[in-house]
Design an enzyme around this catalytic site. Structure first.
Site, PDB file in Angstrom:
ATOM      1  N   VAL A  46      41.833  44.013  42.064  1.00 10.68           N
ATOM      2  CA  VAL A  46      41.574  44.129  43.498  1.00 10.68           C
ATOM      3  C   VAL A  46      42.115  45.466  43.988  1.00 10.68           C
ATOM      4  O   VAL A  46      43.270  45.823  43.705  1.00 10.68           O
ATOM      5  CB  VAL A  46      42.224  42.977  44.291  1.00 10.68           C
ATOM      6  CG1 VAL A  46      41.971  43.154  45.782  1.00 10.68           C
ATOM      7  CG2 VAL A  46      41.675  41.637  43.833  1.00 10.68           C
TER       8      VAL A  46
ATOM      9  N   ASP B 280      41.491  24.286  47.394  1.00 12.80           N
ATOM     10  CA  ASP B 280      42.621  25.046  46.832  1.00 12.80           C
ATOM     11  C   ASP B 280      43.506  25.592  47.945  1.00 12.80           C
ATOM     12  O   ASP B 280      43.812  26.783  47.994  1.00 12.80           O
ATOM     13  CB  ASP B 280      42.111  26.181  45.950  1.00 12.80           C
ATOM     14  CG  ASP B 280      43.171  26.650  44.938  1.00 12.80           C
ATOM     15  OD1 ASP B 280      44.135  25.898  44.712  1.00 12.80           O
ATOM     16  OD2 ASP B 280      43.019  27.753  44.391  1.00 12.80           O
TER      17      ASP B 280
ATOM     18  N   GLY C  90      44.427  40.114  37.688  1.00  9.94           N
ATOM     19  CA  GLY C  90      44.593  38.794  37.111  1.00  9.94           C
ATOM     20  C   GLY C  90      43.473  38.533  36.131  1.00  9.94           C
ATOM     21  O   GLY C  90      42.767  39.447  35.703  1.00  9.94           O
ATOM     22  N   GLY C  91      43.284  37.257  35.772  1.00  7.54           N
ATOM     23  CA  GLY C  91      42.256  36.910  34.812  1.00  7.54           C
ATOM     24  C   GLY C  91      40.860  37.212  35.297  1.00  7.54           C
ATOM     25  O   GLY C  91      39.944  37.388  34.504  1.00  7.54           O
ATOM     26  N   PHE C  92      40.675  37.292  36.615  1.00  3.88           N
ATOM     27  CA  PHE C  92      39.349  37.545  37.174  1.00  3.88           C
ATOM     28  C   PHE C  92      39.000  39.016  37.219  1.00  3.88           C
ATOM     29  O   PHE C  92      37.852  39.397  37.388  1.00  3.88           O
ATOM     30  CB  PHE C  92      39.279  36.994  38.613  1.00  3.88           C
ATOM     31  CG  PHE C  92      40.315  37.607  39.503  1.00  3.88           C
ATOM     32  CD1 PHE C  92      40.072  38.806  40.146  1.00  3.88           C
ATOM     33  CD2 PHE C  92      41.541  36.993  39.677  1.00  3.88           C
ATOM     34  CE1 PHE C  92      41.027  39.380  40.950  1.00  3.88           C
ATOM     35  CE2 PHE C  92      42.503  37.570  40.471  1.00  3.88           C
ATOM     36  CZ  PHE C  92      42.246  38.766  41.116  1.00  3.88           C
ATOM     37  N   GLY C  93      39.968  39.908  37.101  1.00  2.00           N
ATOM     38  CA  GLY C  93      39.695  41.328  37.238  1.00  2.00           C
ATOM     39  C   GLY C  93      40.753  41.992  38.107  1.00  2.00           C
ATOM     40  O   GLY C  93      41.913  41.590  38.109  1.00  2.00           O
TER      41      GLY C  93
ATOM     42  N   LYS D 157      37.252  43.272  45.383  1.00  2.00           N
ATOM     43  CA  LYS D 157      37.554  42.513  44.172  1.00  2.00           C
ATOM     44  C   LYS D 157      36.507  42.884  43.123  1.00  2.00           C
ATOM     45  O   LYS D 157      35.321  42.619  43.295  1.00  2.00           O
ATOM     46  CB  LYS D 157      37.542  41.017  44.438  1.00  2.00           C
ATOM     47  CG  LYS D 157      37.842  40.186  43.194  1.00  2.00           C
ATOM     48  CD  LYS D 157      37.987  38.713  43.503  1.00  2.00           C
ATOM     49  CE  LYS D 157      36.656  38.090  43.892  1.00  2.00           C
ATOM     50  NZ  LYS D 157      36.756  36.628  44.028  1.00  2.00           N
TER      51      LYS D 157
ATOM     52  N   LEU E  18      45.790  46.797  44.252  1.00  2.00           N
ATOM     53  CA  LEU E  18      46.632  45.802  44.912  1.00  2.00           C
ATOM     54  C   LEU E  18      47.172  44.777  43.922  1.00  2.00           C
ATOM     55  O   LEU E  18      48.237  44.217  44.124  1.00  2.00           O
ATOM     56  CB  LEU E  18      45.833  45.076  46.011  1.00  2.00           C
ATOM     57  CG  LEU E  18      45.368  45.942  47.189  1.00  2.00           C
ATOM     58  CD1 LEU E  18      44.525  45.108  48.142  1.00  2.00           C
ATOM     59  CD2 LEU E  18      46.554  46.535  47.927  1.00  2.00           C
ATOM     60  N   GLY E  19      46.420  44.505  42.869  1.00  2.00           N
ATOM     61  CA  GLY E  19      46.871  43.538  41.878  1.00  2.00           C
ATOM     62  C   GLY E  19      45.768  43.237  40.898  1.00  2.00           C
ATOM     63  O   GLY E  19      44.639  43.691  41.028  1.00  2.00           O
TER      64      GLY E  19
END
Length: 679
Positions: A365, A476, A360-363, A380, A357-358
């Site tokens: 998904v 957030d 980023g910096g976290f890993g 995730k 799905l996408g």
């Protein structure tokens, strides 16, 4: 007139008198041994099956089912206004496709109208909502049959019966069971979620002002000792004419089937006994019965295969010990459902890039489908280099693992294997709100859909601040952290920055985190996140949704344009509607709603935290239960709304999603890509 004519007229009048009284009596006393020919008033997902079984709910999540007797019933003496005696008996059953997973309950209801306007699903059972629960103006009497434990309503457990008056916080409640007349009145426990039919008797003595509720299995005679008794005059509660019926609801992740097999009701008299032999049968649950061939052959096969099975089991035990997962102390206290790595691997087709799905910096998904339940999930998979790390992972486990609300993204569980961190969420097929407002999508949201999203986020945030056992500060709130389900209902997600503290306690000082444009000004000074700082972020979110602009944008001269100041300038000129997104429409109703949201956004964005409303007040204003305060009396000025000027940029744990050119990239926050239905 002749004597013969007079006699004939008298007979006609007597016949009409008897017929009218018979029809009036029929409206106040009725018996349904099954509902095949019943003319009930049905609402929501309620349905009458072909065999006469009244089905209040089905597999549909977050649904409500209502079934009422269509005629109003006179519950009061018209002379002195006192409530009349009444009696009812009904047979019900609660079933589930997954017997080990409990859903929500049902209720017998006496209400002033058929619609139960504004009622919500989940723990509200389709009877009340967060705003009207507990109000004396409801005029609702109910018998709650609940299979869900909700601390907010002071529930004693997840298997109880209660007498509710204008609220789901029962006046008196008890674990489900009955007093056995054949065993000196010994108490026998019953499981409401057993899938077995049970009978309830409800009696109100209008003379002595007493309520008795009795529960028993379907084939057990009515016990002499009631399960619940309450001394209460229902005259102030009931109107002169009321409707009687049933309500049930399902949740966001779990659902039950609620059935009524038969029903009898009477005013000022004993309700007629139900004929069990005429009742419809319940649908079959569980595995089918084995055939005679298997019954005979199975013992032989067992003897032949005993050695092989024993050897195989020994192998499995050794393998399980070899790959046993380590469970730390904090996991024992807070852990939700723990998933097997193998199940997640199969669900995501081996974490195939086609299911991505996408990232980023976290890993990364991934979308997946659990092999047994076929439930769609989002997984995730946190990378080793992630800045989110173990601390934030634990925060999500602790906070989200126990939060349950229809407007929050549900954390279904987690997995830890060889240092890998995996979180399992509900899958949101329509992705984040951000891409529908800023991503130039093919499908845009009209104002009705946007207002529905705003209300959903407000209710979710109200639950975090006041509805749970602790105060949860999200820290957030923004469009990219709002996810949309298949029906475009909003869910607030990404609790990686969330902080919890007890009600009445003082929030602790921490480092400033969040996204530029949504951070309350006092956080830069005191670094202490509060519910008021969440309200500030929600105010920026309101303006973002109504204007179709980001809180901070750059102009042609590379200068920051502050959305709050931009909207405020229009308000000061008396032209606030010119700040609205031109794609919203221009009807009178839309204009009134947009005007309300824009002004509420300015109010929530006030530089003074004490001038901002609470989320309870925000929900009341959005639902028109409370007027918007006079804006001119709050000291709003251009100076007070210059909330972020002069502060240096800070390092954010998760970069902002502003100026995202695609529907999934451009952000490192969890919910920017988490659960997104896009590719």
């Amino acid at each position: 007139m002749s004597i013969a004519c007079k006699n004939m007229l008298s007979k006609v009048m007597f016949t009409l008198f008897v017929v009218c009284n018979s029809e009036s009596s029929a409206e106040h006393n009725f018996t349904y041994n099954g509902f095949r020919s019943a003319n009930l008033s049905l609402d929501g997902v309620a349905n009458i099956a072909h065999n006469g079984l009244l089905e209040l709910t089905n597999k549909t999540k977050l649904s409500i089912g209502h079934a009422f007797h269509p005629a109003r019933i006179n519950f009061k003496n018209s002379t002195n206004g006192t409530a009349l005696s009444f009696c009812t008996s009904f047979i019900f059953a609660i079933l589930s496709d997954v017997p080990a997973l409990k859903g929500h309950g049902m209720a017998f209801v006496i209400a002033p109208n058929l619609e139960l306007r504004g009622s919500r699903a989940d723990e509200y059972l389709g009877v009340f909502n967060p705003i009207n629960d507990g109000k004396s103006t409801n005029h609702i009497f109910a018998i709650e049959i609940d299979t869900n434990y909700v601390p907010v309503f002071n529930d004693i457990n997840d298997n109880h019966v209660g007498i509710d008056i204008n609220s789901l916080s029962s006046d008196v409640t008890s674990s489900a069971g009955y007093y056995d007349d054949n065993n000196n009145g010994a108490f026998r426990n019953l499981s409401l979620f057993s899938g077995k039919a049970m009978q309830i008797w409800l009696e109100y003595d209008g003379l002595n002002k007493k309520i008795h509720v009795t529960l028993a299995p379907i084939k057990v005679a009515k016990p002499k000792i009631p399960l619940l008794s309450l001394a209460r005059d229902l005259s102030p509660i009931l109107d002169e004419f009321m409707y009687v019926g049933f309500s049930a609801a399902t949740g966001s992740s779990l659902s039950s089937h609620h059935y009524v097999l038969g029903w009898s009701f009477s005013i000022s008299g004993q309700a007629q006994e139900l004929n069990i032999s005429q009742l419809p049968s319940l649908p079959h649950i569980g595995p089918k019965k084995r055939s005679m061939v298997l019954t005979v052959v199975l013992p032989v096969i067992s003897v032949v295969m005993f050695v092989l099975v024993f050897t195989y089991l020994a192998f499995l035990i050794r393998r399980k010990r070899k790959f046993a997962e380590v469970v730390e102390d904090w996991e024992r206290e807070y852990r939700p459902q723990r998933f097997k790595y193998k199940d997640l691997y199969v669900a995501t087709k081996g974490f195939n890039d086609e299911e991505l799905l996408g990232s980023g910096g976290f890993g990364r998904v991934y979308r997946g489908t659990l092999p047994n339940s076929k439930i769609e999930i989002a997984v995730k998979r946190v990378s080793h280099e992630s800045r989110q790390g173990m601390k934030e992972f634990v925060a999500e486990i602790v906070s989200m693992g126990r939060l349950r609300h229809r407007n929050l993204v549900s954390l279904l569980g987690y997995c830890r294997r060889k240092g890998e961190l995996l979180l399992v969420y509900d899958y949101m097929p329509n992705g984040s709100l951000d891409r529908y407002i800023h991503g130039q999508p093919k499908v845009t949201l009209d104002w009705k859909q946007r207002f529905q999203v705003i209300e959903g986020v407000a209710l979710g945030l109200f639950y975090l601040h006041e509805g749970w056992e602790q105060v949860v500060i999200h820290r957030d709130i923004k469009a990219s952290n709002v996810l949309l389900d298949a029906h475009f209902n909003s869910r607030l997600g990404d609790f990686g920055l969330a902080r919890l503290y007890d009600h009445g306690a003082d929030p602790q000082t921490t480092h400033v985190v969040g996204t530029h444009g949504y951070i309350a000004p006092e956080l830069y000074r005191a670094a202490k996140a509060t519910t008021s700082s969440d309200v500030f972020s929600f105010g920026a979110f309101l303006l973002e949704v109504a204007c179709g602009r980001r809180p901070i944008e750059m102009n042609a001269d590379n200068e920051e344009i502050n959305l709050v100041e931009w909207v405020f300038a229009f308000w000061r000129k008396g032209q606030i509607l010119k700040a609205a997104d031109p794609n919203l429409g221009s009807s009178k109703h839309v204009a009134e709603d947009v005007d309300l949201v824009l002004k509420l956004g300015l109010l929530c964005s006030h530089i003074d935290p004490t001038a901002r409303p609470s989320m309870r007040q925000v929900v009341q204003i959005l639902e028109r239960d409370s007027p918007l305060p006079d804006m001119s009396s709050l000291g709003l000025s251009f100076k007070t709304l210059k909330f972020a000027q002069g502060f240096e940029d800070i390092t954010m744990p998760y970069p902002s999603s502003s100026n995202s050119g695609s529907k999934l990239t451009g952000s490192s926050t969890v919910s920017d890509i988490l659960l997104s239905g896009g590719r």
